[in-house]
Design a protein around this motif. Structure first.
Motif, mmCIF file in Angstrom:
data_model
loop_
_atom_site.group_PDB
_atom_site.id
_atom_site.type_symbol
_atom_site.label_atom_id
_atom_site.label_comp_id
_atom_site.label_asym_id
_atom_site.label_seq_id
_atom_site.Cartn_x
_atom_site.Cartn_y
_atom_site.Cartn_z
ATOM 1 N N ALA A 1 10.051 -26.507 -6.837
ATOM 2 C CA ALA A 1 8.844 -27.776 -6.255
ATOM 3 C C ALA A 1 9.259 -28.525 -5.553
ATOM 4 O O ALA A 1 9.192 -29.696 -5.457
ATOM 5 C CB ALA A 1 9.165 -28.186 -8.013
ATOM 6 N N ASN A 2 8.643 -27.960 -4.562
ATOM 7 C CA ASN A 2 8.925 -29.187 -3.081
ATOM 8 C C ASN A 2 7.663 -29.053 -2.036
ATOM 9 O O ASN A 2 7.718 -29.761 -1.403
ATOM 10 C CB ASN A 2 10.238 -28.755 -2.542
ATOM 11 N N THR A 3 6.952 -28.080 -2.290
ATOM 12 C CA THR A 3 5.894 -28.432 -1.204
ATOM 13 C C THR A 3 4.571 -29.556 -1.051
ATOM 14 O O THR A 3 4.265 -29.577 -0.308
ATOM 15 C CB THR A 3 5.453 -26.998 -1.545
ATOM 16 N N ASN A 4 4.503 -29.866 -1.907
ATOM 17 C CA ASN A 4 3.094 -30.530 -2.209
ATOM 18 C C ASN A 4 2.704 -30.721 -3.532
ATOM 19 O O ASN A 4 3.005 -30.536 -4.538
ATOM 20 C CB ASN A 4 1.585 -29.826 -1.644
ATOM 21 N N VAL A 5 1.974 -31.786 -3.426
ATOM 22 C CA VAL A 5 1.727 -33.092 -4.699
ATOM 23 C C VAL A 5 0.364 -33.334 -4.735
ATOM 24 O O VAL A 5 -0.376 -34.282 -4.415
ATOM 25 C CB VAL A 5 3.006 -34.155 -4.914
ATOM 26 N N GLY A 6 -0.297 -33.062 -5.950
ATOM 27 C CA GLY A 6 -1.592 -34.394 -6.042
ATOM 28 C C GLY A 6 -1.790 -33.666 -7.355
ATOM 29 O O GLY A 6 -1.695 -33.327 -7.822
ATOM 30 N N ILE A 7 -3.154 -35.717 -7.263
ATOM 31 C CA ILE A 7 -3.792 -35.625 -8.641
ATOM 32 C C ILE A 7 -4.318 -34.458 -8.698
ATOM 33 O O ILE A 7 -5.608 -35.012 -8.201
ATOM 34 C CB ILE A 7 -3.889 -37.165 -9.045
ATOM 35 N N PHE A 8 -4.274 -34.033 -9.760
ATOM 36 C CA PHE A 8 -5.873 -33.586 -10.766
ATOM 37 C C PHE A 8 -5.678 -32.501 -12.562
ATOM 38 O O PHE A 8 -4.356 -32.889 -13.014
ATOM 39 C CB PHE A 8 -5.728 -31.777 -10.854
ATOM 40 N N ASP A 9 -6.811 -33.274 -12.680
ATOM 41 C CA ASP A 9 -6.853 -33.250 -14.758
ATOM 42 C C ASP A 9 -5.927 -34.007 -14.738
ATOM 43 O O ASP A 9 -5.380 -34.686 -15.904
ATOM 44 C CB ASP A 9 -6.318 -32.059 -15.160
ATOM 45 N N ASP A 10 -6.020 -35.764 -14.374
ATOM 46 C CA ASP A 10 -5.307 -36.526 -14.814
ATOM 47 C C ASP A 10 -3.946 -36.746 -14.784
ATOM 48 O O ASP A 10 -2.913 -37.192 -15.369
ATOM 49 C CB ASP A 10 -5.443 -36.863 -16.052
ATOM 50 N N HIS A 11 -3.105 -35.098 -13.973
ATOM 51 C CA HIS A 11 -2.029 -35.062 -13.888
ATOM 52 C C HIS A 11 -1.517 -35.290 -12.605
ATOM 53 O O HIS A 11 -2.270 -34.552 -11.693
ATOM 54 C CB HIS A 11 -1.339 -33.252 -14.862
ATOM 55 N N LEU A 12 -0.057 -35.472 -11.956
ATOM 56 C CA LEU A 12 0.206 -35.295 -10.941
ATOM 57 C C LEU A 12 1.412 -34.489 -10.738
ATOM 58 O O LEU A 12 2.364 -34.163 -11.366
ATOM 59 C CB LEU A 12 0.936 -37.037 -10.559
#
Length: 505
Positions: free
Chosen positions: A144-155
């Motif tokens: 779990a280390n590659t990308n991060v962003g908000i979608f569907d009100d979840h980070l």
């Protein structure tokens, strides 16, 4: 408007280099030293020190993921940067002030290693030895280390060896696996794209030689389109590009061999014999799902893309190209070092004539670099500007060494170094100014490593006039070990996600 109360915690004092939070293991492996040195504790602080002035319209959060091994790797000399545990960093900006928080992504495999008090899983890049897996333990590790962003009100935190994990967008607490409401079953890429016309999420999964295209609806979070096709070889397919009509995939000699990982051998393999006709570009029509193949030739690999678009019957793709990527297939029993098979990449442009199918390529800049980005509002549309972190010199203690802006119209690249002791900038993230009037009317946000303190700083640059002295430097209370990707969430998106989480609770 004040920052959300949950982020209001006292400012932490800045630590000197070699603080107690540093992990120092007996290895000269570059990926465990310098800007990569792991940081052992979660951190948070409010009212961070700002040098310069944060633009008043810069309101929201910069989310970044770092590759940060929690325990000493089982084979430190074989450890690769891609294998570190995910730790999310959130820098929250509003009213010229900054707050900060970091949290581990608490995957099931991390929880198991915490219970054991040591690293258990072997490396998947250069191979290694695995520890004992007890009954009920995850069979493989989701880092779990590659990308991060908000979608569907979840980070969402992405890693292409498994499903994303959902985190609270403010507290950064891990909430569990996210499968797009049952629409994705095994894994998906870390490189999603957002359709600028609809807001839908566009992404894919690569499982062996099978590529599956996905489109998730922004309103419901559900998968509304998917299609699978075979590319013949298990390509290490990390990124892709989209135009208004097509999804774009590259088939290269860089392979991911899961069968080798299970034997303790390197899983990232450079196998030139796997492609009898050299590199090929695969286009999938986003409406009809028709797939076409286009020969480019040569033996090389792409790393990341800026963007792709169609203009006057030609599909244009801009990205970075590397001459080799992975352990040579002939050296699996005695693998070469990561630094030998991970050379600098150069910016390239590929063109596909949609009428004839002919594909060509050319180098667009001689300045080596990585992590290309654009103004994301131009995804799939003709862009003029591209931004990236430079890798002009592979010194012992840095990864990247400057920021660059390329003007495709003027064919000019501008490069700036960091001020004072700052180096190793992260992937730059473009944030448009409020009521922006042009493609480059905005800010570049990037994290830099300070050699003198051993800590990290957020730098805010003017994207339209890149200068060495940034508009603002935000001094963070910890180091964010050099990682991969991240994203910006404006205040409206962030507030809506936080409110949705509160309602769900």
């Amino acid at each position: 408007m004040s920052l959300p109360p949950v982020t209001l915690v006292p400012r932490a004092p800045r630590q000197a280099a070699a603080s107690p939070q540093d992990a120092h293991w007996a290895t000269s492996n570059k990926f465990l030293n310098g800007p990569f040195t792991p940081w052992t504790e979660e951190s948070e602080a409010y009212d961070l020190e700002v040098v310069g002035e944060l633009p008043p319209d810069l309101a929201g959060a910069l989310f970044r993921i770092s590759s940060n091994p929690r325990f000493e790797p089982r084979n430190p000399d074989r450890y690769h940067w891609w294998e570190g545990d995910g730790m999310v960093c959130g820098v929250y900006l509003r009213d010229g002030r900054a707050a900060y928080r970091t949290r581990w992504v608490a995957t099931d495999s991390m929880k198991f290693e915490v219970e054991q008090g040591e690293a258990v899983y072997s490396g998947f890049v250069n191979g290694g030895t695995s520890g004992r897996l007890t009954d009920g333990a995850p069979r493989s590790k989701n880092v779990a280390n590659t990308n991060v962003g908000i979608f569907d009100d979840h980070l969402l935190v992405y890693y292409e060896g498994g499903l994303p994990h959902s985190l609270h967008p403010e507290t950064l607490e891990t909430q569990g696996i996210h499968d797009f409401r049952g629409g994705v079953d095994v894994l998906c890429t870390a490189h999603y794209k957002t359709d600028p016309d609809t807001g839908d999420l566009l992404f894919f999964a690569a499982t062996g030689p099978t590529i599956t295209w996905y489109r998730a609806d922004v309103k419901t979070g559900r998968i509304i389109d998917s299609y699978s096709f075979d590319i013949g070889v298990p390509v290490l397919m990390h990124d892709f590009a989209v135009t208004k009509d097509h999804a774009v995939f590259f088939v290269t000699p860089a392979l991911f061999r899961l069968d080798l990982v299970s034997r303790g051998l390197p899983g990232v393999v450079w196998d030139e014999k796997a492609l009898s006709r050299g590199v090929q570009i695969v286009l999938m029509n986003r409406t009809t799902h028709k797939v076409s193949w286009h020969e480019v030739g040569g033996l090389w690999a792409n790393t990341h893309f800026y963007n792709a678009y169609e203009h006057e019957g030609v599909l244009v793709v801009d990205g970075h190209r590397i001459e080799r990527l992975g352990n040579p297939a002939s050296r699996l029993e005695s693998p070469v070092g990561s630094h030998e098979w991970f050379p600098p990449a150069l910016p390239y442009r590929w063109r596909i004539d949609l009428a004839t199918g002919r594909a060509t390529q050319e180098m667009t800049s001689g300045i080596a670099g990585e992590f290309p980005k654009i103004n994301d509002a131009y995804t799939g549309r003709r862009h003029r500007y591209g931004y990236f972190a430079t890798t002009r010199g592979l010194t012992a203690d840095v990864m990247s060494d400057g920021l660059a802006r390329h003007d495709y119209l003027q064919d000019v690249t501008t490069v700036v170094d960091g001020p004072a002791d700052l180096t190793s900038p992260s992937e730059p993230v473009f944030v448009a100014r409020e009521n922006s009037r042009s493609e480059d009317d905005g800010y570049l946000l990037s994290l830099w490593w300070n050699r003198a303190t051993g800590l990290s700083e957020l730098l805010v640059h003017d994207a339209s006039e890149l200068r060495r002295t940034p508009l603002a430097r935000v001094r963070l209370p910890s180091r964010v070990p050099f990682g991969f990707h991240g994203s910006w969430a404006d205040q409206a998106t962030l507030d809506a996600a936080v409110q949705a989480q509160s309602t769900a609770d």
